[in-house]
Structures are given as C-alpha cells and as structure tokens.
Design an enzyme around this catalytic site. Structure first.
Site, PDB file in Angstrom:
ATOM      1  N   ARG A 165     -22.447  27.925 -46.150  1.00  0.00           N
ATOM      2  CA  ARG A 165     -23.144  27.529 -47.439  1.00  0.00           C
ATOM      3  C   ARG A 165     -22.968  26.310 -47.835  1.00  0.00           C
ATOM      4  NH1 ARG A 165     -18.452  30.562 -51.125  1.00  0.00           N
ATOM      5  NH2 ARG A 165     -17.045  28.782 -51.213  1.00  0.00           N
ATOM      6  N   ASP A 183     -11.638  29.823 -38.242  1.00  0.00           N
ATOM      7  CA  ASP A 183     -10.813  29.169 -39.380  1.00  0.00           C
ATOM      8  C   ASP A 183     -10.689  27.519 -38.684  1.00  0.00           C
ATOM      9  OD1 ASP A 183      -8.709  27.610 -40.725  1.00  0.00           O
ATOM     10  OD2 ASP A 183      -8.037  29.469 -41.705  1.00  0.00           O
ATOM     11  N   TYR A 221      -6.023  16.751 -52.018  1.00  0.00           N
ATOM     12  CA  TYR A 221      -7.442  16.748 -51.459  1.00  0.00           C
ATOM     13  C   TYR A 221      -7.729  15.390 -51.303  1.00  0.00           C
ATOM     14  CZ  TYR A 221     -12.422  17.697 -51.963  1.00  0.00           C
ATOM     15  OH  TYR A 221     -13.630  17.573 -51.729  1.00  0.00           O
ATOM     16  N   ALA A 254      -5.995  14.144 -48.038  1.00  0.00           N
ATOM     17  CA  ALA A 254      -6.665  14.459 -46.815  1.00  0.00           C
ATOM     18  C   ALA A 254      -8.230  13.878 -46.594  1.00  0.00           C
ATOM     19  CB  ALA A 254      -6.733  16.152 -46.897  1.00  0.00           C
ATOM     20  N   LYS A 255      -8.916  13.707 -47.783  1.00  0.00           N
ATOM     21  CA  LYS A 255     -10.067  13.006 -47.617  1.00  0.00           C
ATOM     22  C   LYS A 255      -9.866  11.457 -47.167  1.00  0.00           C
ATOM     23  CE  LYS A 255     -12.922  16.430 -48.545  1.00  0.00           C
ATOM     24  NZ  LYS A 255     -13.715  16.953 -47.209  1.00  0.00           N
ATOM     25  N   ILE A 284     -21.465  17.279 -56.156  1.00  0.00           N
ATOM     26  CA  ILE A 284     -22.477  17.953 -55.474  1.00  0.00           C
ATOM     27  C   ILE A 284     -22.598  19.451 -55.918  1.00  0.00           C
ATOM     28  CG2 ILE A 284     -23.603  18.563 -53.381  1.00  0.00           C
ATOM     29  CD1 ILE A 284     -23.326  15.692 -53.893  1.00  0.00           C
TER      30      ILE A 284
HETATM   31  N1  LIG Z   1     -19.369  19.605 -53.518  1.00  0.00           N
HETATM   32  C1  LIG Z   1     -18.671  18.493 -53.891  1.00  0.00           C
HETATM   33  O1  LIG Z   1     -18.963  17.785 -54.874  1.00  0.00           O
HETATM   34  C2  LIG Z   1     -18.106  17.670 -52.835  1.00  0.00           C
HETATM   35  C3  LIG Z   1     -17.725  16.486 -53.170  1.00  0.00           C
HETATM   36  C4  LIG Z   1     -17.268  15.634 -51.950  1.00  0.00           C
HETATM   37  C5  LIG Z   1     -16.899  16.349 -51.111  1.00  0.00           C
HETATM   38  N2  LIG Z   1     -17.079  17.652 -50.724  1.00  0.00           N
HETATM   39  C6  LIG Z   1     -16.738  18.148 -49.558  1.00  0.00           C
HETATM   40  O2  LIG Z   1     -17.750  18.840 -48.870  1.00  0.00           O
HETATM   41  C7  LIG Z   1     -17.413  19.770 -47.899  1.00  0.00           C
HETATM   42  C8  LIG Z   1     -18.473  21.016 -48.375  1.00  0.00           C
HETATM   43  O3  LIG Z   1     -17.980  21.421 -49.688  1.00  0.00           O
HETATM   44  P1  LIG Z   1     -19.164  22.404 -50.431  1.00  0.00           P
HETATM   45  O4  LIG Z   1     -19.252  21.703 -51.850  1.00  0.00           O
HETATM   46  O5  LIG Z   1     -20.308  22.534 -49.768  1.00  0.00           O
HETATM   47  O6  LIG Z   1     -18.140  23.568 -50.600  1.00  0.00           O
HETATM   48  P2  LIG Z   1     -18.520  25.112 -50.362  1.00  0.00           P
HETATM   49  O7  LIG Z   1     -17.200  25.934 -50.849  1.00  0.00           O
HETATM   50  O8  LIG Z   1     -19.810  25.668 -51.038  1.00  0.00           O
HETATM   51  O9  LIG Z   1     -18.578  25.149 -48.703  1.00  0.00           O
HETATM   52  C9  LIG Z   1     -17.436  25.047 -47.967  1.00  0.00           C
HETATM   53  C10 LIG Z   1     -17.483  25.855 -46.763  1.00  0.00           C
HETATM   54  O10 LIG Z   1     -16.500  25.654 -45.926  1.00  0.00           O
HETATM   55  C11 LIG Z   1     -15.797  26.929 -45.480  1.00  0.00           C
HETATM   56  N3  LIG Z   1     -14.490  26.840 -45.118  1.00  0.00           N
HETATM   57  C12 LIG Z   1     -13.384  26.701 -46.118  1.00  0.00           C
HETATM   58  N4  LIG Z   1     -12.108  26.822 -45.352  1.00  0.00           N
HETATM   59  C13 LIG Z   1     -12.674  26.948 -44.184  1.00  0.00           C
HETATM   60  C14 LIG Z   1     -11.692  27.050 -42.921  1.00  0.00           C
HETATM   61  N5  LIG Z   1     -10.490  26.933 -42.975  1.00  0.00           N
HETATM   62  N6  LIG Z   1     -12.482  27.354 -41.844  1.00  0.00           N
HETATM   63  C15 LIG Z   1     -13.565  27.479 -41.685  1.00  0.00           C
HETATM   64  N7  LIG Z   1     -14.595  27.346 -42.807  1.00  0.00           N
HETATM   65  C16 LIG Z   1     -13.978  26.969 -43.999  1.00  0.00           C
HETATM   66  C17 LIG Z   1     -16.204  27.767 -46.743  1.00  0.00           C
HETATM   67  O11 LIG Z   1     -16.012  29.192 -46.290  1.00  0.00           O
HETATM   68  C18 LIG Z   1     -17.649  27.398 -47.096  1.00  0.00           C
HETATM   69  O12 LIG Z   1     -18.511  27.970 -46.427  1.00  0.00           O
HETATM   70  C19 LIG Z   1     -15.973  19.900 -48.209  1.00  0.00           C
HETATM   71  O13 LIG Z   1     -15.153  19.265 -47.230  1.00  0.00           O
HETATM   72  C20 LIG Z   1     -15.694  19.281 -49.634  1.00  0.00           C
HETATM   73  O14 LIG Z   1     -14.436  18.904 -49.610  1.00  0.00           O
HETATM   74  C21 LIG Z   1     -17.839  18.236 -51.730  1.00  0.00           C
END
Ligand SMILES: NC(=O)c1ccc[n+]([C@@H]2O[C@H](COP(=O)([O-])OP(=O)(O)OC[C@H]3O[C@@H](n4cnc5c(N)ncnc54)[C@H](O)[C@@H]3O)[C@@H](O)[C@H]2O)c1
Length: 253
Positions: free
Chosen positions: A18, A65, A161, A164-165, A193
């Site tokens: 997703r 995972d 977080y 890590a990033k 996002i």
């Molecule tokens: N949404 C934002 O504003 C934003 C901003 C900066 C960075 N990010 C990064 O973008 C990436 C995606 O985030 P998103 O917003 O789509 O979040 P989201 O929660 O919609 O999607 C994250 C996906 O990662 C999967 N996931 C989580 N832990 C896992 C694991 N241990 N093993 C396998 N899959 C795992 C979840 O099940 C999920 O499907 C992440 O790394 C997040 O930190 C998001």
C-alpha cells in the site's frame, strides 16, 4: 543483455502492499517492470498484486518482515529461480515511531532501527550479488525529510525514526561508493505524503500542513513513485549517492 524497463526486467518493492510502496510499484509497472512486492500485510498484498497483474505485467508477492535477514535471502533465491537477475530494489518498508526519548522503550528503539535501517541492509545484502553478477542494478532507498529536520513535531516521526532515516542516507552514499560503477544507489526523501502511515494526523492538520508547503498540497504516493521510477530508469545515468527531496518545498516541520 536486458535494458532497464524491458519486459523481462524485475523490480522488488519492500512495503509494497500500500501507500508509497504501491505508488512506486505502479510507476515501475508503467515502465514495463515485472514487480515483486514484499510486505507483512497478506490481504493488502493480494489486492495490490491483482491490481498490478491487471496491467498485463507479471506481479507476485511474498509475505516477509524486512527485519528478518534470512527471510530476505530465501525470498531473493526464489525470485532468482524465475528471473535471471534483479534490476531494481526499492527499500521502502517503514513504520511510524511517534515516541520521544523519555517515552520510547529499548524494544521500540530496536524495532524502529530494525525495520527502517536493518531492512535496507537485509534486502541490499540479499539482492546486490545478483546485480553485481549481471553488471547492472539500481537501488532506491526511501528516507524522509525527517533525516534533515529531526522529525515532524507531534507527528509520526520523532528522533528514533529520524535517526533511522538519516542512517539510510549514510548507507546510500557509502553503498554508492562501494557498488559503483555497476550498481547505483540513491535515496528519496518524501515530505508529508497522504498514506495510511500519516492518514489521521495529516487529515487533522491538513490546512496547517498545506499552508507550510510551497506547492500548497500534500504529496501522493504517485509523486514519490514517479521519482523512484526516474531513478530506476533514467538513461544515460550519471546519478548515484544522491538524496532527492520530494516535498513540494515543505518548511513546516
Ligand atoms: N507518508 C509520509 O508522509 C512519509 C514521509 C517520509 C517518508 N515516508 C516513508 O515512506 C515509506 C512508506 O511509507 P507510507 O507512508 O507508504 O506508509 P504505509 O504505512 O502506508 O506503508 C508502509 C508499508 O510498509 C509495510 N511494512 C511495515 N513494516 C514492515 C516490515 N517490518 N516488513 C515488511 N513490510 C513492512 C507496511 O505493512 C505497509 O504496507 C516508509 O519508509 C516511510 O517511513 C513516508
């Protein structure tokens, strides 16, 4: 020899069930990649895989995972039974960690680092040998503007977080040095996002956020997917070791 994005090319997207991961997968499918999604969410994986298959490209998924080193090795072995090599790896899986220093437990700290940072290591370690063998490969790591800003206040991403990033950016630059010229390694740093990860928080603070973003809107998974697909396919390619911020110029942190 295959060219990037030829119909026999394959891209792995972790956390692809997703959100941003699925956005990346959709953009890569539109550039003729077969897709392998990896995630912990079984049902969402099945739905996402069916949607991608409907485009006519091959898509498959594995429940895994990303913090599990051996699982990454096993899944990549399975993928290489079907494909000659792996062309693109998008290290995207991630979870929020809204707790500050005095609230977080040791286990929560470890888990945050394990999913985000060790996850990138596990999948890069599993995939890179096949990229080096084929002489080509592209890795795109999803970091965050939190790596620079120190986390979005009161939101999903406090210090663990952000740490890590930021670690992902160090890993990106180091691996770009270590793996060139065959494999390029870049990072994308999304701003706010709209996904499940940020959903409730961004809905509540939508007006406040968009006021603090030059392009006056929240980002979408497609905004990130298109930049990831660019990094995965641009030819000729002279981009590695870079972190590209995709945030509509967000100054609210
Ligand atoms: N949404 C934002 O504003 C934003 C901003 C900066 C960075 N990010 C990064 O973008 C990436 C995606 O985030 P998103 O917003 O789509 O979040 P989201 O929660 O919609 O999607 C994250 C996906 O990662 C999967 N996931 C989580 N832990 C896992 C694991 N241990 N093993 C396998 N899959 C795992 C979840 O099940 C999920 O499907 C992440 O790394 C997040 O930190 C998001």
């Amino acid at each position: 020899m295959k060219t990037q994005g030829s119909s026999s090319s394959v891209a792995i997207v972790t956390g692809g069930a997703r959100g941003i991961g699925l956005g990346c997968a959709k953009s890569l499918v539109s550039k003729d990649f077969n897709i392998v999604l990896v995630d912990v969410l079984d049902n969402e994986l099945n739905q996402a895989t069916s949607a991608l298959c409907a485009t006519g490209m091959h898509a498959e998924s594995f429940v895994a995972d990303v913090s599990d080193f051996q699982k990454a090795q096993n899944v990549v072995e399975r993928i290489l039974e079907r494909y000659e090599s792996i062309d693109v790896l998008v290290n995207n899986a991630g979870t929020p960690m809204p707790k500050g220093l005095l609230d977080i437990s040791e286990g929560e700290w470890d888990r945050t680092i394990d999913v985000h940072l060790k996850g990138c290591f596990n999948w890069s370690r599993a995939v890179v040998p096949s990229m080096l063998k084929s002489g080509t490969g592209r890795i795109v790591n999803i970091s965050s503007i939190s790596a620079y800003s120190g986390g979005v206040t009161r939101a999903v991403s406090k210090f663990a977080y952000a740490a890590a990033k930021a670690g992902i950016l160090g890993m990106t630059r180091s691996l770009a040095k270590e793996l060139g010229p065959s494999v390029t390694v870049n990072a994308v740093c999304p701003g706010a996002i709209k996904t499940e990860l940020t959903g409730e928080m961004l809905e509540r603070r939508s007006a406040e956020f968009t006021e603090g973003i030059s392009l006056r809107r929240l980002g979408t998974p497609e905004d990130i997917g298109e930049v990831v697909a660019f990094l995965a396919t641009v030819e000729p390619n002279f981009i590695t070791g870079q972190a590209i911020t995709v945030d509509g110029f967000q100054w609210i942190t």
